[in-house]
Structures are given as structure tokens and as C-alpha cells.
Design a protein around this motif. Sequence first.
Motif, short mmCIF file in Angstrom:
data_model
loop_
_atom_site.label_atom_id
_atom_site.label_comp_id
_atom_site.label_asym_id
_atom_site.label_seq_id
_atom_site.Cartn_x
_atom_site.Cartn_y
_atom_site.Cartn_z
N ALA A 105 11.26 44.11 -8.91
CA ALA A 105 12.70 43.84 -8.77
C ALA A 105 13.01 43.29 -7.37
CB ALA A 105 13.50 45.10 -9.06
N GLY A 106 12.00 43.24 -6.50
CA GLY A 106 12.21 42.70 -5.15
C GLY A 106 13.20 43.58 -4.41
N LEU A 107 12.75 44.76 -4.01
CA LEU A 107 13.69 45.81 -3.58
C LEU A 107 14.35 45.54 -2.22
CD1 LEU A 107 11.44 48.72 -4.83
CD2 LEU A 107 13.74 48.22 -5.66
N ALA A 108 13.69 44.80 -1.35
CA ALA A 108 14.22 44.64 0.01
C ALA A 108 15.65 44.09 -0.03
CB ALA A 108 13.31 43.73 0.80
N GLY A 109 16.55 44.81 0.58
CA GLY A 109 17.94 44.36 0.67
C GLY A 109 18.75 44.54 -0.60
N ARG A 110 18.14 45.08 -1.66
CA ARG A 110 18.88 45.25 -2.92
C ARG A 110 19.45 46.66 -3.00
NH1 ARG A 110 16.65 41.27 -6.34
NH2 ARG A 110 18.50 41.51 -7.64
N ASN A 111 20.45 46.82 -3.89
CA ASN A 111 21.03 48.14 -4.13
C ASN A 111 20.31 48.81 -5.29
OD1 ASN A 111 23.15 48.11 -2.20
ND2 ASN A 111 24.23 46.63 -3.51
N ALA A 112 19.77 50.00 -5.04
CA ALA A 112 19.12 50.75 -6.12
C ALA A 112 19.83 52.08 -6.27
CB ALA A 112 17.65 50.98 -5.77
N VAL A 113 20.06 52.48 -7.52
CA VAL A 113 20.64 53.79 -7.79
C VAL A 113 19.62 54.60 -8.59
CG1 VAL A 113 22.46 55.05 -9.01
CG2 VAL A 113 23.02 52.97 -7.76
N VAL A 114 19.36 55.81 -8.13
CA VAL A 114 18.49 56.71 -8.89
C VAL A 114 19.38 57.76 -9.52
CG1 VAL A 114 16.61 58.38 -8.75
CG2 VAL A 114 16.55 56.32 -7.33
N ILE A 115 19.31 57.90 -10.83
CA ILE A 115 20.07 58.96 -11.49
C ILE A 115 19.12 60.14 -11.66
CG2 ILE A 115 21.43 59.59 -13.52
CD1 ILE A 115 22.03 56.64 -13.95
N GLY A 116 19.40 61.23 -10.98
CA GLY A 116 18.53 62.41 -11.03
C GLY A 116 17.98 62.76 -9.66
N GLY A 144 27.65 64.47 -9.47
CA GLY A 144 27.97 63.13 -9.98
C GLY A 144 27.49 62.97 -11.42
N ALA A 145 28.44 62.85 -12.34
CA ALA A 145 28.09 62.66 -13.75
C ALA A 145 28.21 61.18 -14.09
CB ALA A 145 29.02 63.48 -14.63
N THR A 146 27.13 60.61 -14.60
CA THR A 146 27.14 59.19 -14.93
C THR A 146 27.93 58.97 -16.21
OG1 THR A 146 24.97 58.97 -13.90
CG2 THR A 146 25.67 57.18 -15.37
N LYS A 147 28.91 58.06 -16.14
CA LYS A 147 29.71 57.76 -17.34
C LYS A 147 29.18 56.51 -18.04
CE LYS A 147 34.48 57.32 -18.81
NZ LYS A 147 35.86 57.16 -18.37
N GLU A 178 31.90 59.69 -13.73
CA GLU A 178 33.06 60.27 -14.42
C GLU A 178 34.29 60.33 -13.52
OE1 GLU A 178 33.50 61.04 -17.49
OE2 GLU A 178 31.50 61.26 -18.37
N ASP A 179 34.06 60.54 -12.21
CA ASP A 179 35.22 60.64 -11.29
C ASP A 179 35.76 59.28 -10.87
OD1 ASP A 179 33.44 59.63 -9.45
OD2 ASP A 179 33.33 61.43 -8.20
N GLY A 180 35.25 58.21 -11.49
CA GLY A 180 35.77 56.87 -11.22
C GLY A 180 35.00 56.12 -10.14
N THR A 181 34.10 56.80 -9.44
CA THR A 181 33.31 56.12 -8.41
C THR A 181 32.45 55.02 -9.05
OG1 THR A 181 33.14 58.23 -7.25
CG2 THR A 181 31.62 56.50 -6.55
N VAL A 182 32.43 53.85 -8.40
CA VAL A 182 31.57 52.77 -8.86
C VAL A 182 30.55 52.48 -7.77
CG1 VAL A 182 31.48 50.33 -9.52
CG2 VAL A 182 33.40 51.74 -10.28
N ILE A 183 29.26 52.58 -8.11
CA ILE A 183 28.20 52.35 -7.12
C ILE A 183 27.46 51.06 -7.49
CG2 ILE A 183 26.19 53.36 -5.98
CD1 ILE A 183 27.10 56.09 -7.13
N PRO A 184 27.52 50.04 -6.64
CA PRO A 184 26.84 48.78 -6.96
C PRO A 184 25.33 49.01 -7.13
CG PRO A 184 28.18 48.58 -4.97
CD PRO A 184 28.15 50.04 -5.32
#
Length: 399
Positions: A138-149, A205-208, A222-228
Motif C-alpha cells: 500500500a506504500g505506507l510512507a506518508g499515508r494514513n493507516a487505521v488499525v481497528i483493534g 471507539g466503536a466502528t460504525k 459511532e460518536d461521529g468521529t471521522v478518521i481519514p
Amino acid sequence: MARRLVVIGAGMASGRMLEHLFAAPHDWSVTLFNAEPRGTYDRLMLSPVLSGEKTYAQIVTHDADWYAARGIETRFGESVTRIDRAARIVHSAKGATPYDALVIATGSAPFIIPVPGKDLPGVVTYRDLEDTEAMIAAGLAGRNAVVIGGGLLGLEAAAGMAARGASVTVVHLMGHLMERQLDPAAGALLQRDLERRGIRVHCNGATKAILGTNRVEAVLLEDGTVIPADLVCMAVGIRPETRLATDAGLEVERGITVDDRMQTADPHIFALGECTEHRGQVFGLVAPLYRQAEVLASTLLGQPASFAPIQTATRLKVTGCDLFSAGDFSGSEDIVLAAPAGPYRRIVVNEGRIAGIVMYGDTGDGGWFYDLMKARQDIAPLRDTLIFGPAFAPQEARP
Ligand SMILES: Cc1cc2nc3c(=O)[nH]c(=O)nc-3n(C[C@H](O)[C@H](O)[C@H](O)COP(=O)(O)OP(=O)(O)OC[C@H]3O[C@@H](n4cnc5c(N)ncnc54)[C@H](O)[C@@H]3O)c2cc1C
């Protein structure tokens, strides 16, 4: 004539079992199927591969040559699709293979939370080399990654991606990280250390949903937060890979039920590793599976052996986050050594014996506490200085 042994899954447990089996004289002729298009590697070491500290070649334990040298027929990249117990045959896309004894060693599958967007390109799990390579590609350098868990696996994924230059956020459902291994105090110290190295942590943080049109763009809570997010890694747990056993009518609870000899209800079929359930216990760490491997090899050699539940300890393979955890925290008494900046030690005592250990920051004495716990040692003679570790134990009371 040699007896035919078919093994489904060339993972860590079956690799170890075949090592034991081939260390002794025997009359088995072995065929080994693996869904992954390769032999056995140290799955624990995928994290250093993800972070760039190791290559895949360095983590291989039993490759095609290792198996060939022992006369084992390997069918890598070939999944078993069905077991016919009456005919004692397994089926794969390439045909039928008969067995006298069958070992199911299919491991676990990552659990996918059923939220909208879970199938978008850019959403990955973390179980095998393909997953690891997908994250790297995915070419991680400079990218946004989200880990759920925010358990062991999720944090290793987060640290690995951060090491490759990604901007990482961990979203964790519970109030503190690694809540199965750590108490809130140790969890908070871990969170502090991860944040110091630039990994953001979002607890409770509950993922919706996972948002995106053609590929993943963000994670909505669930609380409306949006994470790029350019990449989302789901590491929310595993479930034993039991489908073949269920379809074949074997007894399956959470895992494939085995007795102390690793035999299922069918005397010709054994199960091994994370796909099993033994006396109500399922598994997620490798140490007890290596013991299972020894027991099953003995069983196949016609020697007496018995698997008994064993206590396991956890360490996180993330540099700078030194933690040790074993046992459980439901004892009647706590002995705690804590300073605001760590290190942190908590020994949970039940009926005069160590029932649980949580250490963060300086875990050098973890093995000593763990040995006391496994030996069920009466800690009364050590009690006054116990929390300070072996260096402070009275000479006459040292185990
Ligand atoms: C990134 C990561 C880090 C980890 N870190 C730790 C750690 O620090 N400490 C620890 O104790 N444990 C750790 N673990 C867990 C450890 O790797 C597992 O407990 C162990 O690999 C389980 O061994 P197994 O043989 O049961 O399953 P696996 O090693 O998963 O092997 C099962 C194999 O069966 C194959 N298979 C499945 N279905 C079929 C089919 N139908 N036909 C043919 N083949 C099939 C799969 O492709 C797989 O190769 C980690 C796991 C991961 C993913």
C-alpha cells in the motif's frame, strides 16, 4: 505397507508436530496440504517483516525442501475442501486423497466486523504473508493507516506500519489497550509510549462504518468521529477455522473438540493448533500448541502422551513497549509497585499463590514471577520483598 497420514494445514503447529514425528522411527507416509502457496514460517515474525526488520526468507522454518528431505508429499496452495469420513478421503480441487489417519491443523481466521464498507479495497486483515505484503504494497510512507483493534495483533500492525512511515491511528473498542492482558494502569503506560512514537490511540471507539467510494477513504465511529484512512487493518480477533470439521459432522464448539491425546470423536481424525478446543479452552498463542504438537506426534507413534492446559505469558514485540502479562487479574489480593512514569508491576495473589502478573516498563523479572506462578509456589516466605523480584528475595526462600 506404510500407513497414510494426511495433514491439513502447514502452519506452526503441524510443522512442529511433523518435526517430532520424523525424529522417531515410524511407518507413516505423509501428505501435507496447505491453503497458503508455501510451507511453514514463523507467523509471529510477520511483525518484523511488516516493519522491515526481517525478510520473509528469514522467517521460514520448514520449506518444501525440508519436507521433501523427509519424503513428505507437499500440496502447497491446495485447500482441502471436504472430508469424507465414511470413505476416509479428503477432497481438494485436484481430486481425492485417502487417509488412514487425518490431522486437521487449519489454524484460525481473522474476525471481520460486519460494518458497511468492510469489503472496500484497502481494508485488510493481519494473519498471513499475503496480508503483510498487502500492507507493505500500500506504500505506507506518508499515508494514513487505521488499525481497528488495540490487542496484541493490532498494536504490532500499528507499530509495523508506523515504522514504514505511515501516520497510524489505533481504534479500540474498550477503555484501555490490550485489556485481556493488561490492567488499566499498564494499558495507560502502553498508550503513552505508543503516542510518544507518533501512534494515535482512540479508546472507547466503536466502528460504525468504513467510508469510501472505490476504495477506503475513512473510518466512521459511532460518536461521529471521522478518521481519514488510505488503509484499514482489522485486527479485532480470531475464530478457529473449523468449517471442514463441522461439515464432516465432527463435534465442534468454539473449536474442534479434542481429547487429551488430540483425537476428535472420530478415532481416525485428530486436530491440532488454534482450530482446536480442549476441555473448553481455545488457543491464540503458540506455546500450548507446541505442546499439543508433541502430544499428537506421540499419539501417532503409539506412545502414551497427554495434553493438559498450561498457563501462557504474553509479550508484545514492539520495541520500546516492554510488557509482560500472565494469568488473570481476579485474585483476592494485589501487590503493586508503581511510579507515575513507570515501571509498573502488579502481582495478583490468590490463596497464597501468584494468580496473575502484569508488568510494564521493566519486565526482566517476568520469567521469575512466571516460574513461581507455574510452580504454584507458596509465596509466604517471599512475601515482604516479592514485588521487588529475585534480587531481593531472602536467600533461604528463593525457589
Ligand atoms: C502477526 C502475528 C503475530 C503473532 N504473534 C504471536 C506472539 O507474539 N506470540 C504467540 O504466542 N503467538 C503469536 N501469534 C499467534 C501464532 O502465530 C498462532 O498461535 C500460530 O500460528 C497457530 O498455529 P496453527 O498451526 O494452529 O495455525 P497457523 O499457523 O495459522 O496454520 C494454519 C495453516 O492451515 C492452512 N489452512 C487453513 N485451512 C486450510 C484448508 N482447508 N486446506 C489446507 N490448508 C488450510 C492455513 O493456510 C495456514 O497456513 C501471532 C499471529 C500473528 C498473525
